[in-house]
Write a protein that holds these residues in place. Sequence first.
Motif, mmCIF file in Angstrom:
data_model
loop_
_atom_site.group_PDB
_atom_site.id
_atom_site.type_symbol
_atom_site.label_atom_id
_atom_site.label_comp_id
_atom_site.label_asym_id
_atom_site.label_seq_id
_atom_site.Cartn_x
_atom_site.Cartn_y
_atom_site.Cartn_z
ATOM 1 N N ALA A 41 3.171 6.013 -1.959
ATOM 2 C CA ALA A 41 3.544 5.298 -0.740
ATOM 3 C C ALA A 41 2.676 5.732 0.435
ATOM 4 N N GLU A 42 2.365 7.019 0.471
ATOM 5 C CA GLU A 42 1.556 7.541 1.578
ATOM 6 C C GLU A 42 0.137 6.981 1.530
ATOM 7 N N GLU A 76 -1.660 4.448 4.211
ATOM 8 C CA GLU A 76 -2.898 4.864 4.867
ATOM 9 C C GLU A 76 -3.944 3.752 4.830
ATOM 10 N N ILE A 77 -4.112 3.144 3.661
ATOM 11 C CA ILE A 77 -5.099 2.068 3.538
ATOM 12 C C ILE A 77 -4.662 0.836 4.342
ATOM 13 N N ALA A 78 -3.372 0.592 4.367
ATOM 14 C CA ALA A 78 -2.849 -0.616 5.008
ATOM 15 C C ALA A 78 -2.804 -0.527 6.526
ATOM 16 N N LEU A 130 5.395 -0.400 4.651
ATOM 17 C CA LEU A 130 5.293 -1.137 3.399
ATOM 18 C C LEU A 130 6.590 -1.054 2.615
ATOM 19 N N LEU A 131 6.818 -2.043 1.772
ATOM 20 C CA LEU A 131 7.984 -2.040 0.910
ATOM 21 C C LEU A 131 7.865 -0.934 -0.138
ATOM 22 N N PRO A 132 8.971 -0.431 -0.647
ATOM 23 C CA PRO A 132 8.905 0.612 -1.679
ATOM 24 C C PRO A 132 8.495 0.032 -3.037
#
Length: 396
Positions: free
Chosen positions: A222-223, A227-229, A274-276
Amino acid sequence: SHAAALGYIAVFAAGMAAGRLARRHASRLPDRNPSDLTEAEEIGADGTGACALGGGEQGDARVCPEVVDGGPRQETPVCAAARKLLEEVELSDSRDNFFDWLDIGKGSMIDLPWAPRRLLDEWQVLYLKREEQPLFRVRLEASTGRFVWEADGTPVTVPDSPLLPEDLANGFCHSSSVSSRAWRVDALLRPLLARTSRRDSLLAAAREEVEEAQRRREAPTAERLQEIAAPLIEEGLLCRLRDRYFEDRLDAAPTPDGKGHAHFDHIHEIPSELLPGLGWDDFLKALDHDQLALVSDTGSMARKKKDKGIFVLDSFGPLYCGTKITGLFHHSSFVRGHCIKVAGGITIRDGWLVTLSPHSGHYQPSEEHVNDMIRDWKDRGVDFSRVHIEPYIKNK
Protein backbone atom coordinates in the motif's frame (compact mmCIF):
# COMPACT_ATOMS: atom_id res chain seq x y z
CA SER A 1 -36.13 4.73 -18.06
CA HIS A 2 -39.08 7.10 -18.41
CA ALA A 3 -37.64 9.42 -15.78
CA ALA A 4 -34.30 9.58 -17.61
CA ALA A 5 -36.08 10.33 -20.89
CA LEU A 6 -37.87 13.26 -19.21
CA GLY A 7 -34.49 14.49 -18.00
CA TYR A 8 -33.16 14.46 -21.58
CA ILE A 9 -36.12 16.44 -22.85
CA ALA A 10 -35.90 19.01 -20.05
CA VAL A 11 -32.20 19.76 -20.53
CA PHE A 12 -32.31 19.84 -24.32
CA ALA A 13 -35.46 21.99 -24.28
CA ALA A 14 -33.72 24.42 -21.91
CA GLY A 15 -30.76 24.62 -24.27
CA MET A 16 -32.99 25.26 -27.29
CA ALA A 17 -34.87 27.94 -25.36
CA ALA A 18 -31.56 29.60 -24.51
CA GLY A 19 -30.64 29.57 -28.20
CA ARG A 20 -33.97 31.13 -29.17
CA LEU A 21 -33.52 33.79 -26.49
CA ALA A 22 -30.02 34.59 -27.77
CA ARG A 23 -31.28 34.91 -31.35
CA ARG A 24 -34.18 37.11 -30.21
CA HIS A 25 -31.73 39.32 -28.33
CA ALA A 26 -29.43 39.43 -31.37
CA SER A 27 -32.24 40.68 -33.59
CA ARG A 28 -32.35 43.85 -31.45
CA LEU A 29 -28.60 44.50 -31.74
CA PRO A 30 -27.32 47.29 -33.99
CA ASP A 31 -25.37 46.16 -37.05
CA ARG A 32 -21.90 46.47 -35.51
CA ASN A 33 -18.65 44.63 -35.98
CA PRO A 34 -18.20 41.88 -33.33
CA SER A 35 -14.99 43.58 -32.18
CA ASP A 36 -17.20 46.42 -30.94
CA LEU A 37 -19.78 44.22 -29.21
CA THR A 38 -19.78 43.53 -25.50
CA GLU A 39 -19.24 39.93 -24.41
CA ALA A 40 -22.94 39.60 -23.53
CA GLU A 41 -24.07 40.97 -26.89
CA GLU A 42 -21.57 38.86 -28.78
CA ILE A 43 -23.10 35.54 -27.70
CA GLY A 44 -25.98 36.16 -30.07
CA ALA A 45 -24.28 38.21 -32.78
CA ASP A 46 -26.41 37.65 -35.85
CA GLY A 47 -24.54 38.13 -39.10
CA THR A 48 -25.60 36.45 -42.30
CA GLY A 49 -24.19 32.98 -42.85
CA ALA A 50 -23.54 30.00 -40.64
CA CYS A 51 -24.21 30.03 -36.92
CA ALA A 52 -22.69 27.83 -34.26
CA LEU A 53 -25.86 25.76 -34.02
CA GLY A 54 -25.39 24.79 -37.67
CA GLY A 55 -27.55 24.97 -40.77
CA GLY A 56 -26.74 28.50 -41.90
CA GLU A 57 -29.70 30.82 -41.45
CA GLN A 58 -32.01 27.89 -40.77
CA GLY A 59 -30.21 26.34 -37.80
CA ASP A 60 -31.20 22.92 -36.52
CA ALA A 61 -32.28 21.14 -33.37
CA ARG A 62 -28.84 20.19 -32.09
CA VAL A 63 -27.74 21.89 -28.90
CA CYS A 64 -24.09 22.87 -28.70
CA PRO A 65 -22.58 22.69 -25.19
CA GLU A 66 -21.26 26.21 -25.68
CA VAL A 67 -24.88 27.45 -25.65
CA VAL A 68 -25.97 25.47 -22.61
CA ASP A 69 -22.71 25.80 -20.68
CA GLY A 70 -22.15 29.48 -21.26
CA GLY A 71 -18.50 28.86 -22.09
CA PRO A 72 -16.29 27.44 -24.85
CA ARG A 73 -16.20 23.77 -23.82
CA GLN A 74 -14.97 21.36 -26.47
CA GLU A 75 -18.08 19.43 -27.57
CA THR A 76 -16.58 16.03 -28.42
CA PRO A 77 -16.08 14.59 -24.93
CA VAL A 78 -19.13 16.40 -23.58
CA CYS A 79 -21.46 15.10 -26.26
CA ALA A 80 -19.99 11.61 -25.99
CA ALA A 81 -20.90 11.50 -22.32
CA ALA A 82 -24.01 13.69 -22.32
CA ARG A 83 -26.64 10.98 -22.48
CA LYS A 84 -25.06 8.95 -19.70
CA LEU A 85 -24.49 12.00 -17.52
CA LEU A 86 -28.04 13.24 -18.02
CA GLU A 87 -29.27 9.88 -16.77
CA GLU A 88 -26.97 10.19 -13.76
CA VAL A 89 -28.09 13.70 -12.87
CA GLU A 90 -31.71 12.49 -12.98
CA LEU A 91 -30.92 9.64 -10.58
CA SER A 92 -28.93 11.90 -8.26
CA ASP A 93 -32.07 13.95 -7.60
CA SER A 94 -30.00 17.08 -8.11
CA ARG A 95 -31.54 20.49 -8.68
CA ASP A 96 -28.26 21.97 -9.89
CA ASN A 97 -27.64 23.37 -13.33
CA PHE A 98 -26.28 20.48 -15.40
CA PHE A 99 -22.80 21.92 -15.85
CA ASP A 100 -22.57 22.98 -12.18
CA TRP A 101 -23.51 19.42 -11.29
CA LEU A 102 -20.90 18.12 -13.74
CA ASP A 103 -18.04 20.40 -12.72
CA ILE A 104 -18.42 20.94 -8.96
CA GLY A 105 -21.42 18.86 -7.84
CA LYS A 106 -21.90 15.12 -7.44
CA GLY A 107 -21.40 14.63 -11.16
CA SER A 108 -17.78 15.74 -10.76
CA MET A 109 -17.00 12.28 -9.36
CA ILE A 110 -18.05 10.46 -12.54
CA ASP A 111 -15.14 9.43 -14.78
CA LEU A 112 -16.39 7.61 -17.87
CA PRO A 113 -14.05 5.20 -19.74
CA TRP A 114 -15.16 6.37 -23.20
CA ALA A 115 -14.91 10.08 -22.22
CA PRO A 116 -12.37 10.38 -19.38
CA ARG A 117 -12.79 13.35 -17.07
CA ARG A 118 -9.34 14.66 -17.90
CA LEU A 119 -10.69 15.51 -21.35
CA LEU A 120 -13.44 17.60 -19.76
CA ASP A 121 -10.75 19.36 -17.70
CA GLU A 122 -8.26 19.90 -20.50
CA TRP A 123 -10.40 20.40 -23.59
CA GLN A 124 -11.52 23.99 -23.13
CA VAL A 125 -11.68 25.61 -26.56
CA LEU A 126 -9.84 28.92 -26.72
CA TYR A 127 -11.89 31.99 -27.66
CA LEU A 128 -9.55 34.70 -28.91
CA LYS A 129 -9.72 38.07 -27.19
CA ARG A 130 -10.00 41.17 -29.31
CA GLU A 131 -6.32 41.95 -28.99
CA GLU A 132 -5.43 38.37 -29.98
CA GLN A 133 -7.58 38.16 -33.11
CA PRO A 134 -5.12 40.12 -35.35
CA LEU A 135 -2.56 37.32 -34.84
CA PHE A 136 -4.77 35.07 -36.98
CA ARG A 137 -6.29 37.66 -39.29
CA VAL A 138 -5.30 37.38 -42.96
CA ARG A 139 -5.43 39.83 -45.83
CA LEU A 140 -4.99 39.41 -49.59
CA GLU A 141 -2.29 41.39 -51.38
CA ALA A 142 -4.07 43.44 -53.99
CA SER A 143 -1.40 43.02 -56.66
CA THR A 144 -0.68 39.30 -56.28
CA GLY A 145 -3.63 37.60 -54.54
CA ARG A 146 -1.17 36.30 -51.97
CA PHE A 147 -2.32 35.55 -48.42
CA VAL A 148 -0.33 37.43 -45.75
CA TRP A 149 -0.69 37.80 -42.01
CA GLU A 150 -2.18 41.13 -40.98
CA ALA A 151 0.01 41.18 -37.87
CA ASP A 152 3.39 41.43 -39.63
CA GLY A 153 2.81 41.13 -43.39
CA THR A 154 4.63 37.79 -43.71
CA PRO A 155 3.26 35.12 -46.10
CA VAL A 156 0.74 32.71 -44.57
CA THR A 157 1.53 29.01 -44.23
CA VAL A 158 -1.20 26.80 -42.80
CA PRO A 159 -1.13 24.25 -41.50
CA ASP A 160 2.16 25.23 -39.92
CA SER A 161 3.53 23.33 -36.94
CA PRO A 162 0.91 23.61 -34.21
CA LEU A 163 1.85 23.42 -30.59
CA LEU A 164 1.20 19.98 -29.15
CA PRO A 165 2.00 18.71 -25.66
CA GLU A 166 5.06 16.86 -26.93
CA ASP A 167 6.39 20.10 -28.45
CA LEU A 168 6.64 21.81 -25.09
CA ALA A 169 9.84 20.08 -24.01
CA ASN A 170 11.94 21.45 -26.86
CA GLY A 171 10.06 24.65 -27.55
CA PHE A 172 8.15 25.61 -30.66
CA CYS A 173 9.69 28.95 -31.59
CA HIS A 174 13.38 28.18 -31.24
CA SER A 175 14.68 29.49 -34.54
CA SER A 176 15.92 33.00 -35.22
CA SER A 177 14.00 32.86 -38.50
CA VAL A 178 10.63 32.58 -36.74
CA SER A 179 8.54 35.73 -37.16
CA SER A 180 7.40 37.95 -34.30
CA ARG A 181 3.84 36.82 -34.94
CA ALA A 182 4.80 33.14 -34.51
CA TRP A 183 6.48 33.97 -31.21
CA ARG A 184 3.32 35.66 -29.98
CA VAL A 185 1.14 32.72 -31.08
CA ASP A 186 3.51 30.40 -29.25
CA ALA A 187 3.27 32.50 -26.09
CA LEU A 188 -0.53 32.41 -26.34
CA LEU A 189 -0.96 28.66 -26.83
CA ARG A 190 1.91 27.19 -24.81
CA PRO A 191 0.43 27.78 -21.30
CA LEU A 192 -2.89 26.28 -22.36
CA LEU A 193 -1.22 22.96 -23.20
CA ALA A 194 0.99 22.87 -20.13
CA ARG A 195 -1.49 20.89 -18.02
CA THR A 196 -1.87 18.21 -20.67
CA SER A 197 1.88 17.99 -21.10
CA ARG A 198 2.48 17.72 -17.36
CA ARG A 199 -0.16 15.03 -16.91
CA ASP A 200 1.09 13.01 -19.87
CA SER A 201 4.63 13.09 -18.49
CA LEU A 202 3.54 12.03 -15.00
CA LEU A 203 1.41 9.18 -16.36
CA ALA A 204 4.25 7.92 -18.57
CA ALA A 205 6.71 8.04 -15.66
CA ALA A 206 4.28 6.17 -13.40
CA ARG A 207 3.74 3.46 -16.02
CA GLU A 208 7.48 3.00 -16.41
CA GLU A 209 7.88 2.70 -12.64
CA VAL A 210 5.05 0.18 -12.29
CA GLU A 211 6.29 -1.98 -15.16
CA GLU A 212 9.81 -1.93 -13.73
CA ALA A 213 8.43 -2.99 -10.33
CA GLN A 214 6.64 -5.88 -12.03
CA ARG A 215 9.85 -6.97 -13.74
CA ARG A 216 11.64 -6.94 -10.39
CA ARG A 217 8.75 -8.88 -8.83
CA GLU A 218 8.38 -6.16 -6.24
CA ALA A 219 5.46 -6.57 -3.86
CA PRO A 220 2.69 -3.98 -4.46
CA THR A 221 2.48 -2.73 -0.90
CA ALA A 222 0.00 0.00 0.00
CA GLU A 223 2.85 2.36 0.82
CA ARG A 224 4.64 1.78 -2.49
CA LEU A 225 1.46 2.19 -4.54
CA GLN A 226 0.58 5.40 -2.69
CA GLU A 227 4.08 6.74 -3.32
CA ILE A 228 3.85 6.21 -7.07
CA ALA A 229 0.30 7.55 -7.20
CA ALA A 230 0.88 10.72 -5.16
CA PRO A 231 1.81 13.14 -8.00
CA LEU A 232 -1.05 11.81 -10.14
CA ILE A 233 -3.56 12.21 -7.34
CA GLU A 234 -2.50 15.86 -7.02
CA GLU A 235 -3.50 16.21 -10.67
CA GLY A 236 -6.95 14.71 -10.00
CA LEU A 237 -6.11 11.44 -11.77
CA LEU A 238 -6.38 7.75 -10.81
CA CYS A 239 -10.00 8.04 -9.66
CA ARG A 240 -10.37 4.35 -10.49
CA LEU A 241 -7.96 3.49 -7.66
CA ARG A 242 -9.54 5.84 -5.11
CA ASP A 243 -13.28 5.60 -5.63
CA ARG A 244 -14.94 2.47 -4.26
CA TYR A 245 -18.05 3.35 -6.32
CA PHE A 246 -16.15 3.87 -9.58
CA GLU A 247 -17.89 0.99 -11.39
CA ASP A 248 -21.29 1.84 -9.90
CA ARG A 249 -21.12 5.34 -11.35
CA LEU A 250 -21.00 3.88 -14.87
CA ASP A 251 -24.48 2.37 -14.44
CA ALA A 252 -27.32 4.87 -14.50
CA ALA A 253 -30.03 2.20 -14.19
CA PRO A 254 -32.36 2.58 -11.19
CA THR A 255 -31.59 0.44 -8.15
CA PRO A 256 -34.18 -2.19 -7.07
CA ASP A 257 -35.32 -0.13 -4.09
CA GLY A 258 -35.98 2.85 -6.34
CA LYS A 259 -33.98 5.17 -4.11
CA GLY A 260 -31.04 5.71 -6.44
CA HIS A 261 -27.42 4.68 -6.00
CA ALA A 262 -25.83 4.53 -2.57
CA HIS A 263 -22.72 6.39 -3.69
CA PHE A 264 -24.64 9.63 -4.09
CA ASP A 265 -25.32 9.62 -0.35
CA HIS A 266 -22.20 7.98 1.09
CA ILE A 267 -19.42 9.98 -0.55
CA HIS A 268 -19.10 13.67 -1.36
CA GLU A 269 -15.60 13.75 -2.87
CA ILE A 270 -13.05 11.24 -4.11
CA PRO A 271 -10.59 10.35 -1.29
CA SER A 272 -6.89 10.99 -1.82
CA GLU A 273 -5.97 7.58 -0.38
CA LEU A 274 -5.90 4.49 -2.57
CA LEU A 275 -8.34 1.67 -2.00
CA PRO A 276 -7.05 -1.36 -0.05
CA GLY A 277 -6.02 -4.60 -1.73
CA LEU A 278 -4.76 -3.14 -5.02
CA GLY A 279 -2.08 -4.69 -7.20
CA TRP A 280 0.14 -3.69 -10.09
CA ASP A 281 -2.47 -4.78 -12.66
CA ASP A 282 -5.06 -2.53 -11.02
CA PHE A 283 -2.63 0.37 -11.25
CA LEU A 284 -1.98 -0.30 -14.95
CA LYS A 285 -5.73 -0.40 -15.69
CA ALA A 286 -6.11 2.99 -14.05
CA LEU A 287 -3.22 4.33 -16.13
CA ASP A 288 -4.87 2.95 -19.27
CA HIS A 289 -7.98 4.93 -18.36
CA ASP A 290 -6.17 8.22 -17.79
CA GLN A 291 -3.94 7.74 -20.83
CA LEU A 292 -7.07 7.34 -23.01
CA ALA A 293 -6.29 3.75 -23.96
CA LEU A 294 -9.96 2.85 -23.42
CA VAL A 295 -11.25 5.54 -25.76
CA SER A 296 -12.40 3.86 -28.95
CA ASP A 297 -12.14 6.91 -31.24
CA THR A 298 -8.52 7.70 -30.45
CA GLY A 299 -8.02 9.43 -33.78
CA SER A 300 -10.39 12.25 -32.93
CA MET A 301 -9.80 12.24 -29.18
CA ALA A 302 -6.03 12.58 -29.20
CA ARG A 303 -4.12 15.71 -30.19
CA LYS A 304 -2.07 14.00 -32.87
CA LYS A 305 -3.06 15.58 -36.15
CA LYS A 306 -0.64 18.26 -37.30
CA ASP A 307 -1.83 18.65 -40.85
CA LYS A 308 -5.15 20.48 -40.79
CA GLY A 309 -5.43 24.16 -41.58
CA ILE A 310 -8.72 25.89 -40.80
CA PHE A 311 -10.25 29.21 -41.81
CA VAL A 312 -13.22 31.40 -41.01
CA LEU A 313 -14.64 34.23 -43.10
CA ASP A 314 -16.25 36.58 -40.62
CA SER A 315 -19.76 37.90 -41.26
CA PHE A 316 -18.27 41.40 -41.26
CA GLY A 317 -15.48 40.64 -43.75
CA PRO A 318 -12.21 39.65 -42.01
CA LEU A 319 -10.58 36.32 -42.87
CA TYR A 320 -8.94 34.22 -40.16
CA CYS A 321 -6.62 31.23 -40.63
CA GLY A 322 -4.77 28.88 -38.30
CA THR A 323 -3.88 25.31 -37.51
CA LYS A 324 -6.39 23.19 -35.62
CA ILE A 325 -5.41 21.81 -32.23
CA THR A 326 -8.06 19.33 -31.14
CA GLY A 327 -9.78 20.39 -27.95
CA LEU A 328 -8.10 23.79 -27.88
CA PHE A 329 -8.20 25.66 -31.19
CA HIS A 330 -11.19 25.26 -33.49
CA HIS A 331 -13.22 27.28 -36.00
CA SER A 332 -15.17 28.89 -33.18
CA SER A 333 -11.92 30.15 -31.62
CA PHE A 334 -11.36 32.90 -34.20
CA VAL A 335 -14.60 34.82 -33.63
CA ARG A 336 -15.56 33.61 -30.16
CA GLY A 337 -18.40 31.45 -31.46
CA HIS A 338 -20.47 34.12 -33.19
CA CYS A 339 -22.00 33.72 -36.65
CA ILE A 340 -19.80 33.70 -39.75
CA LYS A 341 -20.16 33.51 -43.53
CA VAL A 342 -17.93 30.56 -44.39
CA ALA A 343 -15.72 28.16 -42.47
CA GLY A 344 -13.72 25.12 -43.49
CA GLY A 345 -10.33 23.61 -44.13
CA ILE A 346 -7.49 25.30 -45.99
CA THR A 347 -3.90 24.76 -47.07
CA ILE A 348 -1.72 27.76 -47.86
CA ARG A 349 2.01 27.51 -48.58
CA ASP A 350 4.17 30.61 -48.45
CA GLY A 351 1.09 32.72 -49.12
CA TRP A 352 -0.30 30.73 -52.07
CA LEU A 353 -3.61 28.87 -51.84
CA VAL A 354 -3.27 25.11 -52.37
CA THR A 355 -6.48 23.45 -51.15
CA LEU A 356 -9.87 24.64 -49.95
CA SER A 357 -12.60 22.71 -48.17
CA PRO A 358 -16.02 24.08 -47.11
CA HIS A 359 -16.38 21.58 -44.27
CA SER A 360 -16.55 22.50 -40.59
CA GLY A 361 -17.87 20.48 -37.68
CA HIS A 362 -18.89 23.61 -35.82
CA TYR A 363 -20.42 25.71 -38.60
CA GLN A 364 -22.47 24.74 -41.64
CA PRO A 365 -22.03 27.42 -44.32
CA SER A 366 -24.38 27.42 -47.27
CA GLU A 367 -23.11 26.53 -50.74
CA GLU A 368 -24.10 29.99 -51.92
CA HIS A 369 -21.82 31.65 -49.36
CA VAL A 370 -18.94 29.34 -50.30
CA ASN A 371 -19.31 30.18 -54.00
CA ASP A 372 -19.55 33.91 -53.21
CA MET A 373 -16.28 33.72 -51.27
CA ILE A 374 -14.46 31.90 -54.07
CA ARG A 375 -15.75 34.40 -56.62
CA ASP A 376 -14.58 37.30 -54.45
CA TRP A 377 -11.11 35.78 -54.02
CA LYS A 378 -10.78 35.30 -57.77
CA ASP A 379 -11.75 38.94 -58.33
CA ARG A 380 -9.00 39.93 -55.88
CA GLY A 381 -6.31 38.05 -57.75
CA VAL A 382 -6.21 34.58 -56.17
CA ASP A 383 -5.13 32.02 -58.77
CA PHE A 384 -7.39 28.96 -58.58
CA SER A 385 -5.90 27.17 -61.61
CA ARG A 386 -3.96 24.74 -59.40
CA VAL A 387 -6.15 24.87 -56.26
CA HIS A 388 -7.90 21.68 -55.20
CA ILE A 389 -11.43 22.48 -54.00
CA GLU A 390 -13.30 19.85 -52.04
CA PRO A 391 -16.93 19.38 -53.11
CA TYR A 392 -19.59 21.03 -50.98
CA ILE A 393 -21.19 17.66 -50.21
CA LYS A 394 -18.63 15.83 -48.13
CA ASN A 395 -17.73 12.32 -49.25
CA LYS A 396 -18.38 9.84 -46.46
